[in-house]
Design an enzyme around this catalytic site. Structure first.
Site, PDB file in Angstrom:
ATOM      1  N   CYS A  34      -6.554 -37.844  25.679  1.00 35.95           N
ATOM      2  CA  CYS A  34      -7.300 -39.077  25.420  1.00 35.95           C
ATOM      3  C   CYS A  34      -8.771 -38.878  25.779  1.00 35.95           C
ATOM      4  O   CYS A  34      -9.125 -38.021  26.585  1.00 35.95           O
ATOM      5  CB  CYS A  34      -6.765 -40.271  26.176  1.00 35.95           C
ATOM      6  SG  CYS A  34      -5.051 -40.690  25.812  1.00 35.95           S
ATOM      7  N   ARG A  88      -9.596 -34.339  22.171  1.00 35.03           N
ATOM      8  CA  ARG A  88      -8.785 -34.757  23.312  1.00 35.03           C
ATOM      9  C   ARG A  88      -7.615 -35.644  22.898  1.00 35.03           C
ATOM     10  O   ARG A  88      -6.726 -35.925  23.695  1.00 35.03           O
ATOM     11  CB  ARG A  88      -9.657 -35.533  24.311  1.00 35.03           C
ATOM     12  CG  ARG A  88     -10.782 -34.722  24.916  1.00 35.03           C
ATOM     13  CD  ARG A  88     -10.261 -33.778  25.962  1.00 35.03           C
ATOM     14  NE  ARG A  88     -11.331 -33.029  26.588  1.00 35.03           N
ATOM     15  CZ  ARG A  88     -11.162 -32.165  27.573  1.00 35.03           C
ATOM     16  NH1 ARG A  88      -9.950 -31.964  28.048  1.00 35.03           N
ATOM     17  NH2 ARG A  88     -12.175 -31.497  28.081  1.00 35.03           N
ATOM     18  N   TRP A 131      -4.243 -39.934  22.626  1.00 37.43           N
ATOM     19  CA  TRP A 131      -3.103 -39.035  22.502  1.00 37.43           C
ATOM     20  C   TRP A 131      -1.917 -39.797  23.083  1.00 37.43           C
ATOM     21  O   TRP A 131      -1.876 -40.078  24.272  1.00 37.43           O
ATOM     22  CB  TRP A 131      -3.343 -37.740  23.257  1.00 37.43           C
ATOM     23  CG  TRP A 131      -2.280 -36.704  23.033  1.00 37.43           C
ATOM     24  CD1 TRP A 131      -2.222 -35.786  22.019  1.00 37.43           C
ATOM     25  CD2 TRP A 131      -1.120 -36.463  23.838  1.00 37.43           C
ATOM     26  NE1 TRP A 131      -1.104 -35.014  22.140  1.00 37.43           N
ATOM     27  CE2 TRP A 131      -0.400 -35.397  23.243  1.00 37.43           C
ATOM     28  CE3 TRP A 131      -0.605 -37.051  24.993  1.00 37.43           C
ATOM     29  CZ2 TRP A 131       0.781 -34.897  23.772  1.00 37.43           C
ATOM     30  CZ3 TRP A 131       0.580 -36.575  25.519  1.00 37.43           C
ATOM     31  CH2 TRP A 131       1.263 -35.503  24.916  1.00 37.43           C
ATOM     32  N   ASN A 149      -6.957 -43.446  30.218  1.00 42.27           N
ATOM     33  CA  ASN A 149      -6.397 -42.104  30.076  1.00 42.27           C
ATOM     34  C   ASN A 149      -5.488 -41.874  31.267  1.00 42.27           C
ATOM     35  O   ASN A 149      -5.937 -41.973  32.410  1.00 42.27           O
ATOM     36  CB  ASN A 149      -7.514 -41.059  30.044  1.00 42.27           C
ATOM     37  CG  ASN A 149      -6.980 -39.640  29.961  1.00 42.27           C
ATOM     38  OD1 ASN A 149      -5.812 -39.424  29.664  1.00 42.27           O
ATOM     39  ND2 ASN A 149      -7.831 -38.662  30.228  1.00 42.27           N
ATOM     40  N   GLY A 150      -4.214 -41.590  31.015  1.00 41.11           N
ATOM     41  CA  GLY A 150      -3.288 -41.375  32.117  1.00 41.11           C
ATOM     42  C   GLY A 150      -1.959 -42.044  31.850  1.00 41.11           C
ATOM     43  O   GLY A 150      -1.666 -42.484  30.737  1.00 41.11           O
ATOM     44  N   GLU A 199       1.015 -14.716  23.553  1.00 42.33           N
ATOM     45  CA  GLU A 199      -0.150 -15.510  23.163  1.00 42.33           C
ATOM     46  C   GLU A 199      -0.298 -15.562  21.642  1.00 42.33           C
ATOM     47  O   GLU A 199      -0.632 -16.611  21.074  1.00 42.33           O
ATOM     48  CB  GLU A 199      -1.416 -14.926  23.804  1.00 42.33           C
ATOM     49  CG  GLU A 199      -2.719 -15.582  23.385  1.00 42.33           C
ATOM     50  CD  GLU A 199      -2.844 -17.033  23.785  1.00 42.33           C
ATOM     51  OE1 GLU A 199      -3.801 -17.688  23.313  1.00 42.33           O
ATOM     52  OE2 GLU A 199      -1.992 -17.543  24.554  1.00 42.33           O
ATOM     53  N   LYS A 240      -0.340 -18.994  19.430  1.00 44.86           N
ATOM     54  CA  LYS A 240      -1.441 -19.360  18.536  1.00 44.86           C
ATOM     55  C   LYS A 240      -0.917 -19.688  17.134  1.00 44.86           C
ATOM     56  O   LYS A 240      -1.344 -20.660  16.524  1.00 44.86           O
ATOM     57  CB  LYS A 240      -2.464 -18.216  18.448  1.00 44.86           C
ATOM     58  CG  LYS A 240      -3.387 -18.119  19.637  1.00 44.86           C
ATOM     59  CD  LYS A 240      -4.333 -19.305  19.687  1.00 44.86           C
ATOM     60  CE  LYS A 240      -4.917 -19.498  21.076  1.00 44.86           C
ATOM     61  NZ  LYS A 240      -3.972 -20.063  22.046  1.00 44.86           N
ATOM     62  N   GLU A 283       1.140 -23.088  17.190  1.00 47.46           N
ATOM     63  CA  GLU A 283       0.463 -24.342  17.501  1.00 47.46           C
ATOM     64  C   GLU A 283      -0.515 -24.791  16.419  1.00 47.46           C
ATOM     65  O   GLU A 283      -0.780 -25.991  16.314  1.00 47.46           O
ATOM     66  CB  GLU A 283      -0.230 -24.265  18.864  1.00 47.46           C
ATOM     67  CG  GLU A 283      -1.378 -23.310  18.989  1.00 47.46           C
ATOM     68  CD  GLU A 283      -1.928 -23.249  20.411  1.00 47.46           C
ATOM     69  OE1 GLU A 283      -1.583 -24.124  21.238  1.00 47.46           O
ATOM     70  OE2 GLU A 283      -2.698 -22.327  20.705  1.00 47.46           O
ATOM     71  N   HIS A 287      18.699  -6.967  22.865  1.00 50.30           N
ATOM     72  CA  HIS A 287      19.614  -7.733  23.703  1.00 50.30           C
ATOM     73  C   HIS A 287      19.917  -9.113  23.115  1.00 50.30           C
ATOM     74  O   HIS A 287      20.321 -10.017  23.853  1.00 50.30           O
ATOM     75  CB  HIS A 287      19.041  -7.873  25.115  1.00 50.30           C
ATOM     76  CG  HIS A 287      18.930  -6.569  25.834  1.00 50.30           C
ATOM     77  ND1 HIS A 287      20.029  -5.903  26.356  1.00 50.30           N
ATOM     78  CD2 HIS A 287      17.854  -5.783  26.102  1.00 50.30           C
ATOM     79  CE1 HIS A 287      19.636  -4.781  26.923  1.00 50.30           C
ATOM     80  NE2 HIS A 287      18.318  -4.675  26.783  1.00 50.30           N
ATOM     81  N   LYS A 304      -6.465 -31.123  23.710  1.00 50.18           N
ATOM     82  CA  LYS A 304      -7.118 -29.980  24.339  1.00 50.18           C
ATOM     83  C   LYS A 304      -6.734 -29.809  25.801  1.00 50.18           C
ATOM     84  O   LYS A 304      -6.406 -28.717  26.239  1.00 50.18           O
ATOM     85  CB  LYS A 304      -8.638 -30.129  24.202  1.00 50.18           C
ATOM     86  CG  LYS A 304      -9.430 -28.975  24.812  1.00 50.18           C
ATOM     87  CD  LYS A 304      -9.116 -27.662  24.128  1.00 50.18           C
ATOM     88  CE  LYS A 304      -9.944 -26.518  24.679  1.00 50.18           C
ATOM     89  NZ  LYS A 304      -9.524 -25.234  24.087  1.00 50.18           N
TER      90      LYS A 304
END
Length: 618
Positions: free
Chosen positions: A2, A27, A75, A101-102, A491, A495, A498, A514, A613
């Site tokens: 947010c 955000r 968000w 925000n929270g 990583e 990438k 996402e 395995h 973010k």
């Protein structure tokens, strides 16, 4: 998560709020809204969707004017994205507006109490409950005729009832020149201007207007007008207020000539590595220096174990750090998910330090890990990018990345900056123990060569675009490697998934036999990181198993490796470097592969669905 922006001044508030919200949209972009005060009237406009698809067209149809206001880009946590759940939210009277925000963890019990006293709610959010609670207290405070600002008092009263995290901005029709803000666990920053002041959750939103800021601490409550600001703390008699200057300028947070912020930040990586190394490499003494660790050489030598806590991309960097510190400094290293560290009762020896990694310096679970380590009496150090962030201020010492603002949700330049710093830290700790000067010099010189080597990898962007075109419609990908580049396989998979929404898995190449090898087929490409390092022969043997099952292979190999062309369908060459430094190079082609794949699939690269973010809620 947010974004919050508030403005008090003499200029038109709406253009400033919209500009700030656009800078904050990375955000959160489920919805956006603003509330502006003018002539005693509170005008609220909010809409589901991205700003340019929802709020901006709405404001063209229903413009608002005024010199004070607050804005929010969301968000979603409580309640799905919708017009009703968008911020700002109003109290029962409709005279108080709040952005938040929270997460208010006890919102349901608070809501039930308010319902019994006649309150009605129009959304499914925890934020609306907080707005009503503040309004309820405001009615009581105003009746007391106190000399203290009743809006500030009401905010303080309400927050004492709240369990959870918050960064909030509040305005009221009865206080047309005032914004009240408060924080606990979610960042909030005061921007100090000339005849105007700002309130925001992220300095990117206000850097075009001012670089003078105050980073609020937990439980701080600020009362702000265009002329002044006053800060108090709910848990202390006085608040600590320190004015800081932002390191970056407005142009640093702009996309420039690039199609996306992510691509811009990939291309900024040579400079990011240079900035991470600048002033820290000492070739004469064959070591590295850090000014902010706040530990003497004797204290560092007494360290017997390092625990690194991080999340997401930072956790992958931490895994590389484990290899680096264990090899160069011969110190045992344990890497923890930050969100697990806080809830485990794992025994930690007395001479252990915690190192946390966070680009934003506000990651909620990483901050919680830092606080937990300090509660147990351990020294906690941090690697962060944002100067003045909460983790930077609460750690016992640390290292700044100096990578500049990173706007793309998928972290790129902060990752390579972190790898460079971890390499230096390995040398720094190693030279205090048993690392020979010659070996340290090899690492330091290899690091100094990295910026130019990354430039050569960026020149292969078109080749990676062709590979993306070839495999971009695949439904599944594997990323495999061993040793130092195993975390880079993780990583690379992150990438791709996402930003392109392709299911991708990263594994140790040896682990495939395995179980996961059952998923290999001619439609499932495998990206193999196979540099000519100490694991080369074993990795090639693992690659042969994939080849035997007709799985397409994209290989990242060392320049001059001709054997790889006989077994891989596509090859990208990496410049020769030390095994310990290879992760800084190997990640770049994977970033470009993910980027080009996402673009070809028509995905929103900078604002991938469901992501934000900085994760500032647990």
């Amino acid at each position: 998560m947010c974004g919050i922006i508030g403005y008090a001044g003499k200029k038109a508030a709406t253009p400033i709020l919209i500009e700030g919200l656009r800078r904050l949209e990375y955000r959160g972009y489920d919805s956006a809204g603003l509330a502006v005060l003018a002539d005693g009237v509170l005008a609220v406009r909010k809409k589901k969707g991205k700003i340019d698809e929802g709020l901006a067209p709405l404001l063209e149809q229903q413009p608002v004017t005024g010199h004070l206001g607050i804005g929010h880009t969301r968000w979603a946590t409580h309640g799905p994205p919708s017009d009703e759940n968008s911020h700002p939210h109003l109290d029962q009277s409709g005279k108080i507006a709040l952005v938040h925000n929270g997460v208010i963890e006890n919102y349901d019990s608070l809501k039930q109490k308010l319902l019994k006293t006649g309150h009605t709610f129009h959304s499914g959010t925890d934020t609306e409950v907080l707005a009503h609670l503040i309004g309820d207290y405001y009615t009581k405070r105003r009746a007391e005729n106190s000399e203290t600002n009743p809006l500030t008092q009401a905010v303080c009263d309400a927050l004492r009832d709240v369990i959870g995290t918050y960064g909030i901005a509040v305005i009221s029709t009865e206080h047309p020149d005032t914004i009240v803000g408060a924080r606990r666990g979610s960042p909030l920053i005061i921007g100090i201007g000339d005849g105007e002041n700002f309130l925001t959750s992220d300095a990117n939103a206000i850097v075009a207007h001012t670089r003078q800021v105050v980073f609020l601490n937990d439980y701080d409550v600020v009362t702000l007008t265009h002329e002044r600001f006053d800060v108090q703390n709910l848990g202390a008699d006085t608040a600590k207020v320190q004015i800081s200057r932002l390191e970056f300028a407005a142009k640093d947070a702009e996309r420039g000539e690039f199609a996306h912020f992510m691509l811009k930040e990939i291309y900024e990586q040579p400079r990011a590595v240079e900035n991470a190394l600048r002033g820290r490499v000492d070739l004469e003494a064959a070591t590295a220096h850090f000014g902010g660790l706040n530990m003497t050489a004797a204290e560092l030598r007494s360290v017997e174990r390092v625990v690194i806590a991080a999340s997401g991309t930072s956790w992958h960097a931490a895994l590389v750090g484990e290899y680096l510190i264990e090899e160069l400094a011969h110190l045992p290293v344990e890497v923890e998910f930050a969100h697990e560290f806080c809830y485990r009762s794992a025994p930690i020896q007395r001479d252990t330090i915690l190192l946390v990694i966070s680009q934003s310096g506000e990651t909620a679970d990483t901050l919680a890990a830092l606080r937990e380590a300090k509660r147990r009496g351990h020294r906690a150090l941090a690697i962060v990018n944002v100067v003045g962030s909460t983790i930077a201020r609460e750690s016992d010492g640390g290292i700044y990345m100096h990578a500049g603002p990173e706007i793309g949700v998928a972290s790129t330049k902060a990752f390579v900056s972190t790898l460079a710093i971890l390499s230096l830290l390995g040398v720094h700790l190693g030279r205090m123990r048993m690392l020979p000067a010659q070996r340290a010099l090899e690492v330091l010189k290899a690091l100094q060569a990295v910026p130019a080597q990354i430039e050569s990898l960026l020149a292969q962007s078109d080749s990676l675009k062709k590979i993306a075109l070839k495999y971009g419609r695949a439904e599944h990908f594997f990323f495999l490697s061993r040793g130092y580049t195993y975390p880079i396989a993780l990583e690379g998979a992150l990438k791709l998934k996402e930003i392109s929404y392709i299911h991708a898995e990263g594994y140790s190449a040896a682990e495939m036999k395995h179980g996961p090898i059952a998923l290999i087929d001619p439609k499932t490409p495998t990206v193999f990181l196979v540099p000519q390092d100490s694991m080369y022969e074993k990795t090639m043997a693992n690659l042969a198993m994939i080849r035997a099952r007709k799985g397409p292979i994209i290989a990242l190999a060392t320049e001059g490796d001709r054997q790889i062309t006989q077994v891989a369908d596509d090859v990208i060459y990496l410049p020769r470097t030390l095994e310990a430094v290879c992760p800084l190079l190997a990640v770049v082609p994977l970033q470009l592969l993910a980027y080009h794949t996402a673009v070809l699939r028509g995905c929103d690269v900078d604002k991938p669905r469901n992501l934000a973010k900085s994760v500032t809620v647990e």
